[in-house]
Structures are given as structure tokens and as C-alpha cells.
Design an enzyme around this catalytic site. Sequence first.
Site, PDB file in Angstrom:
ATOM      1  N   LYS A   1      -3.831  -4.069 -18.876  1.00  0.00           N
ATOM      2  CA  LYS A   1      -5.000  -3.373 -18.313  1.00  0.00           C
ATOM      3  C   LYS A   1      -6.183  -4.334 -18.240  1.00  0.00           C
ATOM      4  O   LYS A   1      -6.146  -5.409 -18.835  1.00  0.00           O
ATOM      5  CB  LYS A   1      -5.335  -2.162 -19.183  1.00  0.00           C
TER       6      LYS A   1
ATOM      7  N   MET B   1     -27.962 -16.691 -17.033  1.00  0.00           N
ATOM      8  CA  MET B   1     -26.909 -16.164 -16.161  1.00  0.00           C
ATOM      9  C   MET B   1     -25.866 -17.236 -15.818  1.00  0.00           C
ATOM     10  O   MET B   1     -24.668 -16.967 -15.803  1.00  0.00           O
ATOM     11  CB  MET B   1     -27.534 -15.586 -14.884  1.00  0.00           C
TER      12      MET B   1
ATOM     13  N   TYR C   1     -35.190 -19.675 -21.728  1.00  0.00           N
ATOM     14  CA  TYR C   1     -36.006 -18.457 -21.577  1.00  0.00           C
ATOM     15  C   TYR C   1     -36.488 -17.937 -22.927  1.00  0.00           C
ATOM     16  O   TYR C   1     -35.717 -17.888 -23.892  1.00  0.00           O
ATOM     17  CB  TYR C   1     -35.181 -17.341 -20.929  1.00  0.00           C
TER      18      TYR C   1
ATOM     19  N   ARG D   1      -9.107  11.041 -29.387  1.00  0.00           N
ATOM     20  CA  ARG D   1      -9.622  10.594 -28.097  1.00  0.00           C
ATOM     21  C   ARG D   1      -8.734  11.235 -27.035  1.00  0.00           C
ATOM     22  O   ARG D   1      -9.151  12.154 -26.365  1.00  0.00           O
ATOM     23  CB  ARG D   1      -9.581   9.056 -28.063  1.00  0.00           C
TER      24      ARG D   1
HETATM   25  C1  LIG Z   1      -5.066  -0.993 -24.978  1.00  0.00           C
HETATM   26  C2  LIG Z   1      -3.965  -0.234 -25.587  1.00  0.00           C
HETATM   27  C3  LIG Z   1      -2.943  -0.888 -26.301  1.00  0.00           C
HETATM   28  C4  LIG Z   1      -2.977  -2.366 -26.620  1.00  0.00           C
HETATM   29  O1  LIG Z   1      -3.804  -2.570 -27.748  1.00  0.00           O
HETATM   30  P1  LIG Z   1      -4.003  -4.008 -28.411  1.00  0.00           P
HETATM   31  O2  LIG Z   1      -4.854  -3.750 -29.598  1.00  0.00           O
HETATM   32  O3  LIG Z   1      -4.692  -4.852 -27.401  1.00  0.00           O
HETATM   33  O4  LIG Z   1      -2.644  -4.508 -28.743  1.00  0.00           O
HETATM   34  C5  LIG Z   1      -1.870  -0.130 -26.747  1.00  0.00           C
HETATM   35  N1  LIG Z   1      -1.834   1.204 -26.528  1.00  0.00           N
HETATM   36  C6  LIG Z   1      -2.809   1.871 -25.887  1.00  0.00           C
HETATM   37  C7  LIG Z   1      -2.711   3.337 -25.714  1.00  0.00           C
HETATM   38  C8  LIG Z   1      -3.913   1.177 -25.414  1.00  0.00           C
HETATM   39  O5  LIG Z   1      -4.896   1.849 -24.785  1.00  0.00           O
END
Ligand SMILES: *Cc1c(COP(=O)(O)O)cnc(C)c1O
Length: 354
Positions: free
Chosen positions: A34, A302, A254, A130
Site C-alpha cells: 500500500k 522545501m 529560515y 478501528r
Molecule cells: C499496513 C498493514 C499491514 C502491514 O503492517 P507492517 O507493520 O508494515 O508490517 C498488515 N496488515 C494490515 C491490516 C495493514 O493495514
Amino acid sequence: MTRPTRFLIHLDRLVRNCAKARQLHGGRILAVIKANAYGHGDVACAQALQSSADGFAVATLDEALHLRQAGLTGPIVLLEGVFAAAEMAEVVAHQLTPVIHHAEQVKGLSGLKSNQKLDVWLKVDTGMHRLGVAPEECGTTFESLRASTYVSSITLMTHFANADGADAQTLIMPMQRFKNATQGLTAPTSLCNSGAILGHSDVRGDWARPGLMLYGIDPGAPDVAPRGGLERVMTLESAISAVRTIAPGESVGYGGVFRAQRTTRVGVVPCGYADGYPRSAVQGTPIAVMGHSAPLIGRVSMDMLMVDLTDLPHVGLGAAVELWGDQVPVEQVAQRAGTVAYELLCNAKRAPRI
Ligand SMILES: *Cc1c(COP(=O)(O)O)cnc(C)c1O
């Protein structure tokens, strides 16, 4: 392209880290790519992992479609499921695997055409609070999925809120909840993210879901070497593009947040927060210049940041700089910026990936 700032992506290391995850966990590997593979480039990473992972996980439909358009086959799990029933047509057309995390989503399946079928993952909330169905809803949701003509297979999953630390006790309660919720249900399971793969060898399922560890980073303590012999996949490198010497009492950058106590040689590095280097990094954050550690000075801007070269008199224009990688762990930069490696990696932008 003459600006020297770039992200080197060591795909060979990515593949070895994936093998390491499989060795530690066993079973099948759902490589979590992701957020543009945590900033490493989703398609390049997926192609590199195609023969070592058993499937991929992403957060959004767009991310999944990007992989399919690049010709990637095999399972792609949508970790947050679909955001609206209207997405289901695409999910089926591209044979994606949605996570069902709410009983309402089961109803969304009934809008499909009668000959359409898909694999789903059913998520149980074991304490993160969640996403996921409540443990006591798991059995009935599972049965309604099993009864659905649209569902070809179900995998049971949960996600831990506290798998990163060294405390062996933290997964006892969520594991107990998962076992109770899924008792008597026959289906493959998926429990472990990187923290659980690396630190909780007693917790295992049929599928592992490694993210951060694939990229060579341990989600545990930022000041120790990664467990499991992981190799860092991303290097953010650049080169010194200007050097000047300033008198004591003069300030740099800055807001004048750095004021010279001595005659100071200031090096400019053409890398800034628009490339993903955090503006919140404090004075003294380490930067490797020609293999030596030198401190960040002044506020990150930046497009540029400054480094104190006073103690490196032999270093001049064009000298090689590593902002993070093998010499400067990204976790340490993250710590000095009040965040975690995850955030820095997935903010990697503008500079090219090579
Ligand atoms: C992002 C995610 C992972 C991976 O987690 P890491 O800590 O990066 O290994 C696994 N499962 C779910 C549901 C996630 O959202």
C-alpha cells in the site's frame, strides 16, 4: 537529470527480505505494498516480488487497479474493503479480494450478477477498535458469507494494535479473542504484520502480512539493528551543491534557528521536505557525508537543507551525501523528527526512484 537527489531502491534486498519473512513465519506471504509500496514504487516492487510473494495487499481500489494495469496477476487484498457498494463491480471485474470488516458489507455482495464470485477476507476486531466485526458477530457474519453464492472462499484475519514492542504479553488478549471468535470456523487465517512476524514467533497463521520489514526496517526499537538480518531497501542520496564559511554569531536558513558558535563551514544539500525529508528534523540529525557523520543545521526548507562541514575540511562541492540508508538508519531520522520510519518512507516523493 542533473539534480543529484534520488531514491535508490535495492529490489534484490526487497526479495531477500521477503524470503526472510517467509522463513520466520512459514505459510503464504501477502506482501503489503500500500501507499506506493511504502514510497518505494508499487509496480517495481510488485514485479520484483511476483515470484516470492503469494499475493499483495493495498489500501485502496486505485492502488489495486494500478497493479492490475501493470499486468500483475494473483490475489490483491483490499485491506480496507470497499468504501462504497459502487466499487464492487470493479472489484469483481479485476478479481480483487476485499476485506469484509462490517456486517453491512455482506449485503453489498447481493448487488452482484448471479455468475460473479470472489474471495473475501473477514476481519475480526480483537482490540484495535478501528476496523473489523466484533468477536461475537464473527460466527454469524462468517455463516452469511458462506451461504452467499457470490463468495468462493473466506480467510479470517485480525490486525494487532501492539505487535511492535518487546513485550511478549501484548498479544495474549487479542489472540484469545480471535480464537474465541473463530472457534469451529474452518478457514485459513492471517494474523501477523511485521512486528508479530519478527517478535512473536508463537503467533502464526496461514498467511503473513509483512509491510515494513519487506523494506528492511524493523518496527521495534529505532536505535538497534533490525532483527532478522533485514536489509534496507531505500537509500536517499544526494551531493553537496554549495559550500560557504560563516562567522560566529551568523545564522543559517529560515528563521535563524541555527546560530554559529564558531567559524562554520556550511554545506547545502539539494533535498528538502518536497522530497520527503521531514521539516520537523531537529538540529543535529545525522547526515552521512563521504562516509562521515555530520549534523543537520538550520531549518529544512522545501528544496534544500544544510549540513555542518566544519569538522570535515576535506569535503567540498559534489561530495556524496546519504540522508538515509545503510549509514543513516531512516528510523533515527524519524525519531529526530518525532515520527516513525513508516511516515518518512511513504512520503518519499519528487526525487526520482532508481
Ligand atoms: C499496513 C498493514 C499491514 C502491514 O503492517 P507492517 O507493520 O508494515 O508490517 C498488515 N496488515 C494490515 C491490516 C495493514 O493495514
